[in-house]
Design a protein around this motif. Structure first.
Motif, PDB file in Angstrom:
ATOM      1  N   THR A 193      -7.555  -4.097  -5.526  1.00 54.98           N
ATOM      2  CA  THR A 193      -6.756  -3.083  -4.817  1.00 54.98           C
ATOM      3  C   THR A 193      -5.935  -3.727  -3.712  1.00 54.98           C
ATOM      4  N   ILE A 194      -6.585  -4.669  -2.986  1.00 58.34           N
ATOM      5  CA  ILE A 194      -5.869  -5.370  -1.914  1.00 58.34           C
ATOM      6  C   ILE A 194      -4.668  -6.117  -2.491  1.00 58.34           C
ATOM      7  N   ALA A 195      -4.913  -6.771  -3.626  1.00 53.67           N
ATOM      8  CA  ALA A 195      -3.806  -7.524  -4.240  1.00 53.67           C
ATOM      9  C   ALA A 195      -2.644  -6.591  -4.640  1.00 53.67           C
ATOM     10  N   ASP A 196      -3.020  -5.458  -5.254  1.00 52.87           N
ATOM     11  CA  ASP A 196      -1.953  -4.511  -5.650  1.00 52.87           C
ATOM     12  C   ASP A 196      -1.176  -3.992  -4.444  1.00 52.87           C
ATOM     13  N   MET A 197      -1.956  -3.670  -3.435  1.00 54.08           N
ATOM     14  CA  MET A 197      -1.292  -3.141  -2.231  1.00 54.08           C
ATOM     15  C   MET A 197      -0.403  -4.194  -1.578  1.00 54.08           C
ATOM     16  N   THR A 198      -0.850  -5.441  -1.611  1.00 58.04           N
ATOM     17  CA  THR A 198      -0.037  -6.524  -1.037  1.00 58.04           C
ATOM     18  C   THR A 198       1.283  -6.660  -1.789  1.00 58.04           C
ATOM     19  N   ARG A 199       1.162  -6.659  -3.109  1.00 58.33           N
ATOM     20  CA  ARG A 199       2.388  -6.751  -3.914  1.00 58.33           C
ATOM     21  C   ARG A 199       3.312  -5.548  -3.652  1.00 58.33           C
ATOM     22  N   GLU A 200       2.671  -4.383  -3.611  1.00 63.80           N
ATOM     23  CA  GLU A 200       3.484  -3.172  -3.379  1.00 63.80           C
ATOM     24  C   GLU A 200       4.163  -3.219  -2.011  1.00 63.80           C
ATOM     25  N   SER A 201       3.438  -3.727  -1.046  1.00 64.35           N
ATOM     26  CA  SER A 201       4.029  -3.846   0.293  1.00 64.35           C
ATOM     27  C   SER A 201       5.205  -4.801   0.309  1.00 64.35           C
ATOM     28  N   ALA A 202       5.016  -5.930  -0.412  1.00 68.11           N
ATOM     29  CA  ALA A 202       6.137  -6.894  -0.483  1.00 68.11           C
ATOM     30  C   ALA A 202       7.348  -6.275  -1.197  1.00 68.11           C
ATOM     31  N   ARG A 203       7.013  -5.544  -2.286  1.00 60.21           N
ATOM     32  CA  ARG A 203       8.111  -4.898  -3.020  1.00 60.21           C
ATOM     33  C   ARG A 203       8.855  -3.889  -2.147  1.00 60.21           C
ATOM     34  N   VAL A 204       8.091  -3.120  -1.386  1.00 56.44           N
ATOM     35  CA  VAL A 204       8.719  -2.130  -0.493  1.00 56.44           C
ATOM     36  C   VAL A 204       9.577  -2.826   0.561  1.00 56.44           C
ATOM     37  N   GLU A 205       9.068  -3.954   1.078  1.00 57.51           N
ATOM     38  CA  GLU A 205       9.845  -4.703   2.077  1.00 57.51           C
ATOM     39  C   GLU A 205      11.153  -5.212   1.477  1.00 57.51           C
ATOM     40  N   ARG A 232       5.908   1.616   3.615  1.00 54.95           N
ATOM     41  CA  ARG A 232       5.511   0.272   4.054  1.00 54.95           C
ATOM     42  C   ARG A 232       4.420   0.356   5.130  1.00 54.95           C
ATOM     43  N   ASP A 233       4.612   1.237   6.107  1.00 55.51           N
ATOM     44  CA  ASP A 233       3.631   1.366   7.179  1.00 55.51           C
ATOM     45  C   ASP A 233       2.283   1.856   6.622  1.00 55.51           C
ATOM     46  N   SER A 234       2.360   2.822   5.664  1.00 55.33           N
ATOM     47  CA  SER A 234       1.121   3.340   5.065  1.00 55.33           C
ATOM     48  C   SER A 234       0.373   2.264   4.305  1.00 55.33           C
ATOM     49  N   LEU A 235       1.104   1.449   3.536  1.00 52.00           N
ATOM     50  CA  LEU A 235       0.490   0.363   2.774  1.00 52.00           C
ATOM     51  C   LEU A 235      -0.149  -0.656   3.709  1.00 52.00           C
ATOM     52  N   GLU A 236       0.551  -1.009   4.751  1.00 46.56           N
ATOM     53  CA  GLU A 236       0.027  -2.005   5.687  1.00 46.56           C
ATOM     54  C   GLU A 236      -1.253  -1.490   6.358  1.00 46.56           C
ATOM     55  N   SER A 237      -1.240  -0.200   6.700  1.00 46.15           N
ATOM     56  CA  SER A 237      -2.425   0.374   7.352  1.00 46.15           C
ATOM     57  C   SER A 237      -3.626   0.425   6.387  1.00 46.15           C
ATOM     58  N   SER A 238      -3.333   0.886   5.138  1.00 48.33           N
ATOM     59  CA  SER A 238      -4.408   0.944   4.134  1.00 48.33           C
ATOM     60  C   SER A 238      -4.941  -0.437   3.804  1.00 48.33           C
ATOM     61  N   LEU A 239      -4.082  -1.400   3.701  1.00 48.24           N
ATOM     62  CA  LEU A 239      -4.480  -2.773   3.365  1.00 48.24           C
ATOM     63  C   LEU A 239      -5.363  -3.363   4.447  1.00 48.24           C
ATOM     64  N   ALA A 240      -4.989  -3.068   5.702  1.00 51.20           N
ATOM     65  CA  ALA A 240      -5.781  -3.595   6.813  1.00 51.20           C
ATOM     66  C   ALA A 240      -7.203  -3.033   6.775  1.00 51.20           C
TER      67      ALA A 240
END
Length: 938
Positions: free
Chosen positions: A762-774, A275-283
């Motif tokens: 990519t941002i959209a995928d990462m957002t979804r993945e982040s939500a899924r991880v949460e 989750r932290d990695s996704l949030e950092s990459s997304l930012a």
């Protein structure tokens, strides 16, 4: 003319002796015969010879002292006897002076002896007569007074032989005979003792057998109690074992819960890092996209606008695709779950129907069965209470029977003791009694005797009076009630067995005798002189025995007085003597009288006899023997009947209660059997009802889950899929439209545009993945919390079970230790290993043992009594063996001693026979006399 032999009496001179005022008699040298009518004084001469030669009055059987032989109303008398030495012509003149005196109201007599004018003692005279002249007045073979004829006729062969040897002056032979008699008596006593011990042994064995069943029951009860104790210990260890198994299971569950908790928490760090990695990459990506957007904002505004719309549409397409896939998956799962639940509901419905069919009528039957079970339990308890009460009554009845038996046994023992005392004086009477007892069926009517044993005196004084007054021959006699019985007894005892016997015949109950004194005279003597009544009123006996005593000894006219009576007789002016001897009716004729009374010095019998020749009254007072020989205090007939009645009542109650207990025991067993059956029926009904309730509960839960599954499967999936498809088509169409529009603006910035589009995707995928991880993190947290609750509960149950296990083990080690301090196995361990290995089996066995204990009454007295009888039987068996060995040894000793004795005795008899024949030469019938003598001695 024949000369006098040594020891012949050549002179007899009497002064104031009985009926002789003065007489001189000179016997001849050979046989002297005194002839005269009754009362003329023949027996008086015999009495004078006995007393003059140093004899005691007791030898004559008439009185206890010589005063009785002084002529009535005379104060002095004398006896002179000259004895010759034979051919030498020398004589010894023996004189006995008789003096009557009064002292303190009690009459005393003093007599003195002189030999050839010199004062001598009575012992000196007796020794002189016996040693020098060979005259033994104490031997009935040498000297037979008239009053001793009855005693002589009752002599047994042994007694005759003993007196013969005394007369022969053979001391050594007499001592041997005495020894043989003593040894024979000891042998007979040993034989009787053996019989008594054998009878007691038989009785004890019978009593032991009667106690055996009770002892076995009590031992079975103790065995059951011991089994209960062991089973309780076994149950304690089995409970420990069950708890141990349960604790092990709880421990395994705790470990599984711990593993599940560890597993649930082990994924959290990786998810959080993702989750932290996704949030950092997304930012970072979002910053780049914003920079690019600013670069092309002005020139590519439309292009970006189209591209943005295309990206939005693309996201929608992707969302629709995801939703479409999710809808398809949810529908498949819901349908599968609903099918499974439908199958389960059908199965449970079938099981519920089958359970209900098996439990038809249970609700109606169960209350009824429970009520019946309670009623049966109450009935069993009530019957057991009744049984306990009856058993207490049974024990009390047994005690009353035993008490009555003991009293009656003592009474019978008193009668036997009386017989045995008589046997000690007359051993031959034992044989007579034994023959009568063994042949009682041969007599027409009951035979009583000896008479002395049939008399039950009411006190010791009366026993002394009867024993003194009634002749010994009468007290030793047997009473028969028919002539045929008389002949039978005489022919068998006297003729066949050669045993002397006195028989009295009392036919038809005997004739009641008249009293000498009228009731009026008796009342006067009771009030004035202390007379208590007639002697026969103070003892109990069978009517025929009483008639016999009245006929032979006039006991119905003998009076019993008090010390007041004694004082009246001692008064010179008392008219008691006149009242006793004067007949009523005025004819003036005196009569004989007899009264017994006590004084401070002892008991006396006062007798007034009327001479048939002179008509004078001869008075005598005899001291009553303080120790009776034949008559003793007894138990009254009423007392015997009272205790026999008590015993009969106790026996009847004992038998009645015994039957009631047996009947009640059967009822208790029947009630317990019915109760057990009813409990089993009740449990079966309860199990059926419980099974139905459990299956209905499971069915209800399954139906609820089925409704939920059907609700989930009932959602319109096709409509959702159609709607999602339409949305996807619209979005695809819009995307293509926007792409065509963007292509119009595609130029040099195509590469940048493509880059921005890629970045947005990519941002959209990462957002979804982040939500899924949460979401996954939240789900894992929820699951970890649930697993943690399970772990805490499992840990709590494990600790509780472990504490209870320790407590149970500590209790078992205290109450039922299996090893000692050194760790060695105790016997209890091996004993417990033989018992059932399941708690259910142990509890069932425990219930059976407790029931056995409750059904057997504990009576420690039975065990103690059984052991006491066992010890007594062993002791008597050993005693019987010792007695038999002693009897055999004594018999051998008697045989060895008697062989020499018989040989010497025959020599003595031959010598006596020869001497007697020589002495009787010249007399008529001498040959017949010799032969009779010979037969007698042999």
């Amino acid at each position: 003319m024949a000369s006098f032999k040594a020891g012949s009496i050549v002179l007899l001179k009497l002064e104031n002796f009985l009926t002789y005022s003065s007489v001189t008699i000179r016997p001849g040298p050979r046989l002297n015969v005194v002839i005269g009518p009754n009362g003329s004084g023949k027996s008086s001469i015999l009495c004078a010879l006995c007393l003059g030669l140093g004899g005691s009055p007791v030898l004559l059987g008439r009185a206890d002292d010589v005063r009785e032989f002084i002529m009535h109303e005379k104060d002095k008398g004398s006896i002179e006897i000259e004895l010759t030495e034979g051919d030498s012509g020398r004589v010894d003149l023996i004189k006995r002076n008789l003096v009557r005196s009064e002292k303190g109201g009690v009459r005393a007599v003093h007599g003195s002896f002189t030999v050839n004018g010199q004062a001598k003692s009575q012992k000196f005279v007796a020794d002189l007569v016996l040693t020098k002249y060979k005259i033994n007045v104490a031997n009935l073979l040498s000297f037979l007074p008239q009053d001793k004829v009855g005693a002589f006729s009752s002599y047994t062969p042994n007694e005759l032989l003993k007196e013969t040897m005394k007369a022969l002056s053979s001391k050594h032979l007499f001592d041997v005979f005495e020894t043989l008699c003593k040894m024979e008596a000891e042998s007979k006593d040993a034989g009787r003792q053996s019989e008594t011990v054998a009878e007691r042994l038989t009785q004890l064995k019978a009593e032991r057998e009667s106690l055996q069943r009770s002892r076995e029951q009590i031992e079975a009860r103790k065995k059951a109690e011991a089994q209960v104790e062991v089973l309780e210990k076994k149950a304690l260890w089995l409970s420990f074992e069950d708890l141990r198994c349960k604790t092990v299971e709880l421990k395994e569950k705790r470990e599984e819960a711990k593993k599940a908790l560890d597993s649930a928490t082990s994924n959290m760090p990786a998810l959080e890092r993702a989750r932290d990695s996704l949030e950092s990459s997304l930012a970072g990506l979002q910053k780049k996209a914003e920079a690019k957007s600013k670069e092309y904002k002005n020139s590519k505004k439309e292009f970006e606008k189209a591209l943005k719309k295309a990206g939005i549409l693309k996201e929608k397409i992707e969302d629709d695709e995801d939703a479409f896939t999710e809808v398809e998956n949810q529908a498949e799962k819901a349908e599968k779950k609903a099918a499974e639940m439908e199958e389960r509901v059908k199965r449970l419905e079938k099981e519920v129907k089958e359970a209900k069919r098996g439990a038809v009528g249970v609700d109606e039957k169960l209350p009824k069965v429970q009520a019946e079970g309670k009623s049966l339990a109450d009935r069993a308890h009530k019957l057991r209470s009744q049984q306990d009460a009856l058993e207490r009554e049974f024990a009390e009845a047994q005690r009353q029977v035993d008490k009555a038996k003991q009293v009656l046994g003592k009474i019978r023992n008193i009668k036997q003791q009386k017989r045995h005392k008589i046997y000690s004086h007359q051993p031959q009477i034992r044989k007579i009694c034994e023959w009568i007892d063994n042949n009682s069926d041969k007599f027409r009517k009951k035979v009583f005797g000896p008479i002395g044993a049939c008399i039950d005196a009411k006190n010791e004084d009366v026993a002394k009076y009867v024993d003194q007054h009634v002749a010994n021959a009468v007290l030793q006699a047997f009473v028969v009630q028919t002539q045929a019985d008389y002949d039978l007894l005489y022919s068998n005892i006297r003729e066949k067995h050669k045993i002397p016997i006195n028989i009295e015949l009392v036919e038809n109950g005997g004739r009641e005798s008249n009293r000498e004194y009228s009731p009026k005279r008796m009342e006067q003597m009771k009030s004035q002189f202390g007379i208590l009544g007639f002697l026969d009123q103070f003892y109990d006996a069978e009517p025929v025995v009483k008639r016999c005593l009245e006929n032979q000894s006039k006991t119905h006219n003998v009076l019993v007085g008090t010390d007041r009576t004694s004082n009246e007789l001692d008064k010179p002016d008392s008219d008691l003597m006149e009242r006793l001897t004067k007949r009523e009716g005025g004819n003036g004729q005196p009569r004989s009288a007899c009264v017994c009374f006590p004084t401070a010095q002892g008991h006396y019998r006062y007798t007034a006899n009327i001479s048939r020749y002179t008509g004078k009254t001869n008075l005598s007072i005899l001291e009553v023997n303080p120790t009776p020989k034949y008559v003793f205090k007894g138990v009254s007939k009423a007392e015997v009947e009272r205790y026999e009645g008590k015993k009969a009542d106790a026996d009847e109650k004992y038998q009645k209660i015994s039957g009631e207990i047996k009947e009640l025991v059967d009822k208790v067993k029947e009630a317990r059997s019915e109760l057990s059956t009813k409990k089993a029926e009740q449990k079966a009904l309860q199990d059926k009802k419980k099974a139905v309730n459990e299956k209905e509960s499971r069915l209800e839960q399954a139906e609820k889950k089925l409704e939920e599954a059907r609700a989930g499967a009932a959602v319109d999936v096709e409509e959702q899929k159609s709607r999602l498809t339409e949305s996807a088509v619209r979005n695809v169409s819009g995307t293509l439209s926007q792409a065509q529009r963007a292509a119009q603006f595609w130029s040099a910035v195509t590469a940048d545009t493509m880059l921005n589009a890629g970045m947005k995707c990519t941002i959209a995928d990462m957002t979804r993945e982040s939500a899924r991880v949460e979401d996954m993190i939240e789900e894992e947290n929820r699951r970890a919390a649930s697993v943690k609750e399970d772990y805490v509960e499992a840990k709590k149950l494990f600790i509780e079970s472990k504490d209870k296990l320790k407590e149970t083990k500590a209790r078992a080690e205290v109450e039922a230790p299996l090893v000692d301090e050194n760790g060695e196995d105790l016997p209890l361990k091996a004993k417990l290993e033989t018992l059932p290995e399941t708690l259910a089996e142990v509890n069932a066995t425990l219930d059976d043992c407790r029931a056995a204990v409750a059904n057997i009454h504990d009576d420690p007295h039975v065990i103690a009594e059984y052991e006491r009888k066992e010890k007594e039987i062993a002791k008597l068996t050993e005693q019987l063996k010792d007695t038999d060995e002693l009897t055999s040894a004594k018999a051998a000793e008697i045989d060895a001693l008697s062989s020499g004795f018989v040989s010497r005795l025959k020599n003595y008899i031959s010598t006596v026979d020869s001497l007697f024949s020589t002495y009787m030469e010249g007399e008529t019938r001498s040959e017949a006399t010799r032969m009779r003598c010979s037969r007698l001695l042999y």
